[in-house]
Design a protein around this motif. Structure first.
Motif: not given
Length: 465
Positions: A233, A265, A282, A300, A303
């Motif tokens: 990320c 993603t 992401t 995102s 996740s």
């Protein structure tokens, strides 16, 4: 031991993947396997399959009504020295879809029944060739994604886990027999009674220690089997997709200088230091410009919350901005690596501010573009997963959740029995606790298991195995 309703049937299945290939294998097993083979295979030397010696292969033709379907090799393994301990015939033909399907259908027309998922391995279990842990090891071998887990599965298939479980079981059964003897022939001498209570407690503790030792490997076994979910990320354009491609060693994600190129993603699997990883790239967390980006941001963030490990990417060549700091709150407190990317460029990032925000945080410097620092990042990720321990994949590792639950139940039953003995309660309660522990161990090896659970286990197999 559970019984299979169609154990007397002769079964047939295609044992190779569907599609075109160099070879396609149709496998038969059962008391009529040779009779079926005699009707559909003609060896070039005119010898019938039922006349072959065991562990021999013959070249010939698969025929139907005098018409040749395909030329093939027929391999025979006679009972009991076969995979299923039944007569097993394997016909290796050309790997075309039509050829293999026609041979399979011909065997069915001649009296064989289409096999259920995992039925060949199930018969190996029911006929006593392997126990249930070994049967499950077959499935793990098929599904292995890394060489390390392949090695663990191979050791389990050889029966190493079974041997250890049987050793613990025998230990507990000796305790059970000793308690039953005391119940039937009680001692009046107090000193003698104290001695056997102490001896039984020690033996129970030994069994608990052995089970605890097996359970201590469960986390590592789960990691090797299921892998680790790693989420990459960071704000837009810090090099998330570039890092994903480097870790995958292939250009999976599109990389451009345009911020927000990744709008959803991206999930891929990779092997790092022998560990299977599910890598998730992401979308950058920024203010959405439309409904698509709004959904991408939601995914995102979801996740990140579900990650085992987060790689928080920052641009080392740029000053921290509001978007970076917004992510600080989202990733703080998680299992985290702070990856300073673009270290091939002059540094402008305030590392002191990062260290203040994440005291003791793991900081790694890389250049995804030039692949600098990637090997170090991979080593540190692996060390983080194993907590600095060296994992011996040549030994016994528990990787099956069913085994873990049964071991935990057995451990709890022995601990309760030991406590009951110390409290000088009725020995019948102690005996019952030990017996329950033995039953829990027997569910692992399949010595004691119900048919419904057996069906669930083998339903996970592919047809043909």
């Amino acid at each position: 031991m559970p019984q299979l309703s169609y154990i007397d049937d002769t079964i047939v299945a295609v044992s190779t993947p569907v599609g075109e290939g160099g070879i396609g294998i149709v496998r038969l097993s059962g008391k009529d396997a040779l009779a079926v083979a005699d009707k559909m295979f003609v060896a070039r030397n005119k010898e019938k399959p039922s006349e072959f010696k065991s562990f021999t292969a013959r070249y010939g033709d698969v025929v139907r009504g005098g018409e040749t379907i395909d030329e093939a090799l027929l391999t025979l393994m006679r009972a009991p020295k076969s995979y299923t301990r039944e007569d097993v015939v394997e016909i290796s033909a050309h790997g075309g879809v039509a050829a293999v399907r026609t041979i399979f259908k011909l065997a069915v027309d001649l009296g064989a029944r289409p096999a259920e998922p995992g039925e060949f391995t199930k018969r190996a279990f029911l006929n006593g060739r392997i126990d249930l842990t070994q049967a499950e090891a077959v499935l793990d071998l098929i599904h292995s994604r890394t060489e390390a887990f392949l090695r663990v599965s191979a050791h389990q298939l050889k029966g190493e886990l079974s041997t250890e479980l049987e050793r613990i079981r025998e230990h507990l059964m000796n305790v059970y027999v000793a308690i039953e003897a005391i119940i039937n022939f009680p001692e009046d001498d107090i000193d003698t009674e104290k001695q056997w209570v102490l001896s039984l407690c020690e033996r129970m503790q030994g069994a608990q220690d052995d089970m605890q030792q097996l359970l201590s490997s469960a986390d590592h076994g789960r990691i090797l089997k299921d892998g680790i979910k790693v989420v990459i990320c960071g704000r837009p354009n810090v090099g998330k997709s570039s890092l994903l491609n480097v870790l995958l060693k292939q250009p999976r994600a599109i990389v451009t200088p345009i911020a927000g190129t990744t709008r959803d993603t991206i999930e891929e699997t990779a092997q790092i230091e022998g560990i299977p990883f599910q890598l998730v790239d992401t979308a950058g967390v920024f203010e959405p410009r439309d409904l698509i980006e709004e959904e991408a941001i939601r995914r995102s963030q979801m996740s990140i919350r579900g990650a085992d490990l987060v790689l928080f990417i920052l641009d080392a060549s740029a000053a921290l901005n509001a978007e970076d700091e917004k992510l600080f709150d989202l990733v703080r407190g998680r299992n985290l690596f702070i990856v300073l990317n673009k270290c091939d460029l002059p540094p402008r990032i305030d590392e002191h501010k990062i260290k203040t925000a994440f005291p003791g945080g793991n900081i790694v410097r890389v250049s995804a573009l030039n692949k600098e620092g990637i090997a170090q990042l991979e080593r540190e990720i692996a060390a983080q997963v194993w907590h600095g321990k060296v994992i011996d994949t040549h030994g016994i590792l528990i990787s099956n959740a069913r085994h873990v639950r049964a071991l935990q139940d057995a451990l709890a039953a022995v601990a309760q029995a030991q406590e009951t003995l110390k409290k000088k309660l009725s020995l019948e309660f102690v005996s019952e606790g030990i017996k329950r522990a033995v039953n829990f161990l027997d569910t692992i090896t399949g010595r004691y298991i119900d048919n419904d659970l057996l069906e669930q286990i083998f339903a996970r197999f592919c047809i043909g195995k």
